[in-house]
Design an enzyme around this catalytic site. Structure first.
Site, PDB file in Angstrom:
ATOM      1  N   CYS A 172       0.812  -1.230   0.000  1.00 53.65           N
ATOM      2  CA  CYS A 172       0.000   0.000   0.000  1.00 53.65           C
ATOM      3  C   CYS A 172       0.843   1.278   0.000  1.00 53.65           C
ATOM      4  O   CYS A 172       0.510   2.251  -0.698  1.00 53.65           O
ATOM      5  CB  CYS A 172      -0.983   0.000   1.161  1.00 53.65           C
ATOM      6  N   HIS A 198      -2.459   6.332   4.707  1.00 55.57           N
ATOM      7  CA  HIS A 198      -1.015   6.439   4.916  1.00 55.57           C
ATOM      8  C   HIS A 198      -0.543   7.803   4.400  1.00 55.57           C
ATOM      9  O   HIS A 198      -0.954   8.246   3.320  1.00 55.57           O
ATOM     10  CB  HIS A 198      -0.269   5.368   4.105  1.00 55.57           C
TER      11      HIS A 198
HETATM   12  N1  LIG Z   1      -4.733  -3.634   5.034  1.00 57.95           N
HETATM   13  C1  LIG Z   1      -4.118  -3.022   4.040  1.00 57.95           C
HETATM   14  O1  LIG Z   1      -4.111  -1.771   3.928  1.00 57.95           O
HETATM   15  C2  LIG Z   1      -3.410  -3.816   2.979  1.00 57.95           C
HETATM   16  C3  LIG Z   1      -2.897  -3.150   1.879  1.00 57.95           C
HETATM   17  C4  LIG Z   1      -2.247  -3.874   0.874  1.00 57.95           C
HETATM   18  C5  LIG Z   1      -2.148  -5.230   1.005  1.00 57.95           C
HETATM   19  N2  LIG Z   1      -2.655  -5.866   2.102  1.00 57.95           N
HETATM   20  C6  LIG Z   1      -2.531  -7.333   2.166  1.00 57.95           C
HETATM   21  O2  LIG Z   1      -3.826  -7.928   2.060  1.00 57.95           O
HETATM   22  C7  LIG Z   1      -3.870  -9.126   2.818  1.00 57.95           C
HETATM   23  C8  LIG Z   1      -5.048  -9.074   3.803  1.00 57.95           C
HETATM   24  O3  LIG Z   1      -4.904  -7.955   4.649  1.00 57.95           O
HETATM   25  P1  LIG Z   1      -6.097  -7.419   5.563  1.00 57.95           P
HETATM   26  O4  LIG Z   1      -5.586  -6.150   6.117  1.00 57.95           O
HETATM   27  O5  LIG Z   1      -7.390  -7.437   4.855  1.00 57.95           O
HETATM   28  O6  LIG Z   1      -6.108  -8.558   6.736  1.00 57.95           O
HETATM   29  P2  LIG Z   1      -7.318  -9.006   7.694  1.00 57.95           P
HETATM   30  O7  LIG Z   1      -8.241  -7.897   7.974  1.00 57.95           O
HETATM   31  O8  LIG Z   1      -6.628  -9.677   8.852  1.00 57.95           O
HETATM   32  O9  LIG Z   1      -8.117 -10.125   6.840  1.00 57.95           O
HETATM   33  C9  LIG Z   1      -7.554 -11.387   6.541  1.00 57.95           C
HETATM   34  C10 LIG Z   1      -8.535 -12.196   5.715  1.00 57.95           C
HETATM   35  O10 LIG Z   1      -7.916 -13.435   5.358  1.00 57.95           O
HETATM   36  C11 LIG Z   1      -8.765 -14.502   5.754  1.00 57.95           C
HETATM   37  N3  LIG Z   1      -8.007 -15.694   6.106  1.00 57.95           N
HETATM   38  C12 LIG Z   1      -7.121 -15.850   7.118  1.00 57.95           C
HETATM   39  N4  LIG Z   1      -6.653 -17.125   7.132  1.00 57.95           N
HETATM   40  C13 LIG Z   1      -7.253 -17.776   6.107  1.00 57.95           C
HETATM   41  C14 LIG Z   1      -7.204 -19.101   5.621  1.00 57.95           C
HETATM   42  N5  LIG Z   1      -6.417 -20.016   6.172  1.00 57.95           N
HETATM   43  N6  LIG Z   1      -7.967 -19.432   4.549  1.00 57.95           N
HETATM   44  C15 LIG Z   1      -8.775 -18.508   3.969  1.00 57.95           C
HETATM   45  N7  LIG Z   1      -8.878 -17.222   4.398  1.00 57.95           N
HETATM   46  C16 LIG Z   1      -8.125 -16.866   5.461  1.00 57.95           C
HETATM   47  C17 LIG Z   1      -9.510 -13.965   6.960  1.00 57.95           C
HETATM   48  O11 LIG Z   1     -10.667 -14.756   7.185  1.00 57.95           O
HETATM   49  P3  LIG Z   1     -11.318 -14.907   8.671  1.00 57.95           P
HETATM   50  O12 LIG Z   1     -12.175 -13.688   8.864  1.00 57.95           O
HETATM   51  O13 LIG Z   1     -12.116 -16.159   8.540  1.00 57.95           O
HETATM   52  O14 LIG Z   1     -10.198 -14.999   9.643  1.00 57.95           O
HETATM   53  C18 LIG Z   1      -9.832 -12.566   6.453  1.00 57.95           C
HETATM   54  O15 LIG Z   1     -10.903 -12.610   5.538  1.00 57.95           O
HETATM   55  C19 LIG Z   1      -2.499  -9.276   3.481  1.00 57.95           C
HETATM   56  O16 LIG Z   1      -1.691 -10.084   2.638  1.00 57.95           O
HETATM   57  C20 LIG Z   1      -1.975  -7.858   3.479  1.00 57.95           C
HETATM   58  O17 LIG Z   1      -0.560  -7.802   3.484  1.00 57.95           O
HETATM   59  C21 LIG Z   1      -3.290  -5.194   3.087  1.00 57.95           C
END
Ligand SMILES: NC(=O)c1ccc[n+]([C@@H]2O[C@H](COP(=O)([O-])OP(=O)(O)OC[C@H]3O[C@@H](n4cnc5c(N)ncnc54)[C@H](OP(=O)(O)O)[C@@H]3O)[C@@H](O)[C@H]2O)c1
Length: 348
Positions: free
Chosen positions: A126, A241
């Site tokens: 991001c 950010h």
């Molecule tokens: N947040 C940001 O600004 C941002 C920006 C760019 C990239 N990212 C990337 O995007 C990804 C997700 O980030 P996030 O911030 O959205 O995290 P998050 O809020 O913690 O969400 C994680 C998601 O992944 C699912 N998950 C976890 N373990 C799993 C499994 N074993 N099988 C299937 N689904 C699973 C979770 O499901 P449950 O609800 O069932 O646990 C939830 O839907 C990461 O790789 C992060 O680096 C994030």
């Protein structure tokens, strides 16, 4: 078009679903995937209620497109399987970004890289994403020799649990109660600034986030020669950010010319009237797709350096919006259906 949204219950995944609706993404069916914990839950999607599904060899069959935001481990295991089953994957995790056969694409910056995909396209980190949207017009007009970047990153960049951690700690401080121990971050985040975003690998005094910004910026801009120094800091902001970016150009570029350049650049909005207190703010960027740029000024210590203040919504342009824009580009360019070797990952 059948679309899988993997990580649909998370911070990025739920934003992806919202943006698909806002942009009327042409899906005939959307299937939300998450962990076993969430399987069976329902999610509102317009006038539909979608049931969350767990990842299995059977449940991943028959998709044209899979938008992944479930962390690196899930992407490493399941993205190749979706691709082998016929979908094109757009992945938000960091695991495939620097792979030679995986295009790392920002819609406004290097959409041409999509044509070379082998079943997987990566979405950048991001903080890198918003910065390169602002830098591309400068690179094209004047070249870039060096960047010195400091970030001020919001907690939603770490996901849903981090948002809750800031909320709970802040409430405890304000109510003079015992502050819950940090579980997501290494230190208390409420009313603090933590100069560690992600982790330190053994023997490296830069964090993994800082290394990502260096490597991904060069890959997206196709400019391995750019010198980059980064310091990434987590601050107690929910979304958005902010970045201080010092750009050393190859050719002379005045602040006025830079302002004009960015004012007509795709995906950028210039807010730069500091005398009237107008400059980009995280609270203004939150909920927006544009990258906000202001405080454009000459670095008094160098005739070819400019300072910029670059702010973006990390969940939208920093992740979900770009993933949906990339999916739209894949669709309109006929890159979803064309058969191509799935060569980005080891078979198995
Ligand atoms: N947040 C940001 O600004 C941002 C920006 C760019 C990239 N990212 C990337 O995007 C990804 C997700 O980030 P996030 O911030 O959205 O995290 P998050 O809020 O913690 O969400 C994680 C998601 O992944 C699912 N998950 C976890 N373990 C799993 C499994 N074993 N099988 C299937 N689904 C699973 C979770 O499901 P449950 O609800 O069932 O646990 C939830 O839907 C990461 O790789 C992060 O680096 C994030």
């Amino acid at each position: 078009m059948r679309v899988a949204v993997v990580g649909a219950t998370g911070a990025v995944g739920s934003t992806i679903l919202g943006i698909m609706r806002e942009r009327a993404f042409p899906a005939t069916e959307v299937v939300p995937f998450a962990s076993e914990r969430s399987a069976g839950r329902t999610i509102d999607f317009g006038d539909k209620r979608l049931q969350v599904v767990a990842l299995t060899a059977e449940s991943i069959q028959g998709f044209d497109l899979a938008l992944f935001s479930a962390g690196s481990g899930v992407s490493e295991e399941w993205a190749p399987q979706f691709a082998r089953a016929g979908a094109v994957v757009v992945d938000n995790s960091s695991v495939w970004r620097m792979h030679d056969h995986v295009p790392l694409v920002v819609a406004e910056v290097n959409p041409e890289a999509l044509a070379a995909h082998h079943g997987l396209v990566a979405n950048p980190n991001c903080s890198t994403m918003q910065m390169v949207v602002a830098l591309k017009p400068i690179l094209d007009a004047a070249g870039i020799e060096r960047l010195v970047v400091s970030t001020y990153q919001s907690v939603s960049g770490t996901g849903q649990r981090a948002v809750e951690e800031l909320h709970d700690q802040a409430l405890a401080v304000l109510e003079a109660k015992e502050i819950p121990k940090p579980a997501v971050y290494p230190h208390q985040i409420a009313f603090n600034a933590v100069p560690q975003v992600e982790s330190f690998k053994a023997g490296d005094d830069y964090t993994t986030e800082e290394r990502k910004m260096m490597g991904e910026t060069r890959k997206i801009l196709g400019a391995e020669e750019i010198g980059i120094s980064t310091t990434c800091v987590r601050i107690p902001v929910y979304t958005g950010h902010s970045e201080s970016v010092n750009v050393q150009t190859r050719d002379e570029l005045s602040p006025e010319a830079c302002r004009e350049l960015l004012a007509s650049a795709p995906g950028v909005r210039v807010i730069d009237d500091p005398a009237n207190g107008l400059y980009p703010l995280a609270i203004d960027a939150a909920g927006q797709d544009e990258v906000l740029v202001g405080r454009i000024r000459r670095d008094p210590s160098h005739e070819r350096c400019l300072n910029l203040w670059v702010v973006g919504d990390n969940l939208r342009k920093g992740a979900a919006t770009n993933a949906v824009q990339v999916a739209e580009l894949l669709n309109v360019r006929g890159l979803l259906s064309s058969p191509r070797p799935r060569g980005f990952a080891p078979a198995g």
